[in-house]
Write a protein that holds these residues in place. Structure first.
Motif, PDB file in Angstrom:
ATOM      1  N   TYR A  29     -14.173  25.899  86.019  1.00 31.45           N
ATOM      2  CA  TYR A  29     -15.133  26.720  86.728  1.00 31.45           C
ATOM      3  C   TYR A  29     -16.372  26.927  85.870  1.00 31.45           C
ATOM      4  CZ  TYR A  29     -11.157  28.001  89.719  1.00 31.45           C
ATOM      5  OH  TYR A  29     -10.072  27.978  90.571  1.00 31.45           O
TER       6      TYR A  29
ATOM      7  N   TYR B 197     -19.812  28.979  95.005  1.00 32.24           N
ATOM      8  CA  TYR B 197     -18.398  29.148  95.336  1.00 32.24           C
ATOM      9  C   TYR B 197     -18.277  29.908  96.652  1.00 32.24           C
ATOM     10  CZ  TYR B 197     -17.463  27.644  90.568  1.00 32.24           C
ATOM     11  OH  TYR B 197     -17.394  26.921  89.396  1.00 32.24           O
TER      12      TYR B 197
ATOM     13  N   LEU C 258     -11.469  32.366  88.299  1.00 31.09           N
ATOM     14  CA  LEU C 258     -12.894  32.049  88.376  1.00 31.09           C
ATOM     15  C   LEU C 258     -13.731  33.120  87.687  1.00 31.09           C
ATOM     16  CD1 LEU C 258     -15.434  30.603  89.483  1.00 31.09           C
ATOM     17  CD2 LEU C 258     -15.078  31.857  91.635  1.00 31.09           C
TER      18      LEU C 258
END
Length: 221
Positions: free
Chosen positions: A149, A183, A196
């Motif tokens: 991420y 995202y 994340l």
């Protein structure tokens, strides 16, 4: 109803039961009612309910009793996901219908507050339960994920109909130049969102529930 009981107890009031209540279900085991009108909102679920698990852990430590967690049917997927990842066993989650429940041994955690010396007469939400939640989530959700991420997160709201960025393409061109990645949080389960945001350094997004995940960032004190 349990939501109002907790609010009344926090205000120092004794809740009054309506005399015409017809009890349909009796639960004899110690039970925590995590019920109310806001569990279908991710922000409210996090800041109104998940933080109460700190008190549940304390209750378990002093009583050696693992209480039931009472939920109403019709909850979103993240409710069970978050409870399980935070250590609540499947057998200790009880789903009830919209009926009158009698808890013989109700465990009613309160939201911790502290008095603000900066704002006279106001009790502010205590940050410690949120720090507890971040630590508990990081302990139970491994950060050795295979996914890579970005530490610079743009929360896209393209999957919703409110508070959308109208010039998203133009904005993303600028954000990409700064190392940000987009995202869509509805595509991630609870554990993926914790992973994340645990390594997030910068978070950008329009006002919405996804921003509450900032509490899981190790950059937040």
């Amino acid at each position: 109803y349990s939501y109002h009981v907790r609010d009344n107890l926090e205000s120092g009031k004794l809740p009054r039961l309506k005399p015409d209540y017809t009890i349909e279900t009796v639960i004899t085991k110690p039970a925590v009612p995590l019920t109310g009108p806001f569990i279908s909102n991710y922000t409210h679920w996090t800041q109104e309910f998940l933080i109460l698990l700190e008190a549940v852990d304390y209750y378990k430590s002093i009583t050696r009793t693992d209480p039931l967690i009472i939920l109403q049917e019709g909850y979103p997927d993240y409710v069970i996901q978050s409870l399980r990842y935070l250590g609540v066993k499947k057998e200790n989650i009880k789903i009830v219908e919209n009926s009158n429940i009698l808890l013989e041994k109700a465990v009613v955690p309160s939201k911790r507050r502290h008095y603000s010396s900066k704002i006279d007469g106001l009790f502010m939400r205590d940050a410690r339960p949120f720090k507890w939640l971040r630590q508990k989530a990081s302990e139970n959700i491994t950060c050795d994920q295979k996914e890579e991420y970005s530490s610079r997160i743009f929360i896209s709201r393209e999957d919703v109909h409110r508070r959308r960025v109208t010039n998203r393409g133009e904005l993303m061109d600028e954000l990409n130049n700064l190392g940000f990645e987009k995202y869509i949080l509805s595509e991630l389960d609870y554990s993926e969102q914790v992973r994340l945001f645990s390594q997030a350094e910068f978070i950008i997004g329009a006002h919405g529930s996804g921003l509450i995940n900032g509490i899981y960032s190790n950059s937040v004190d």
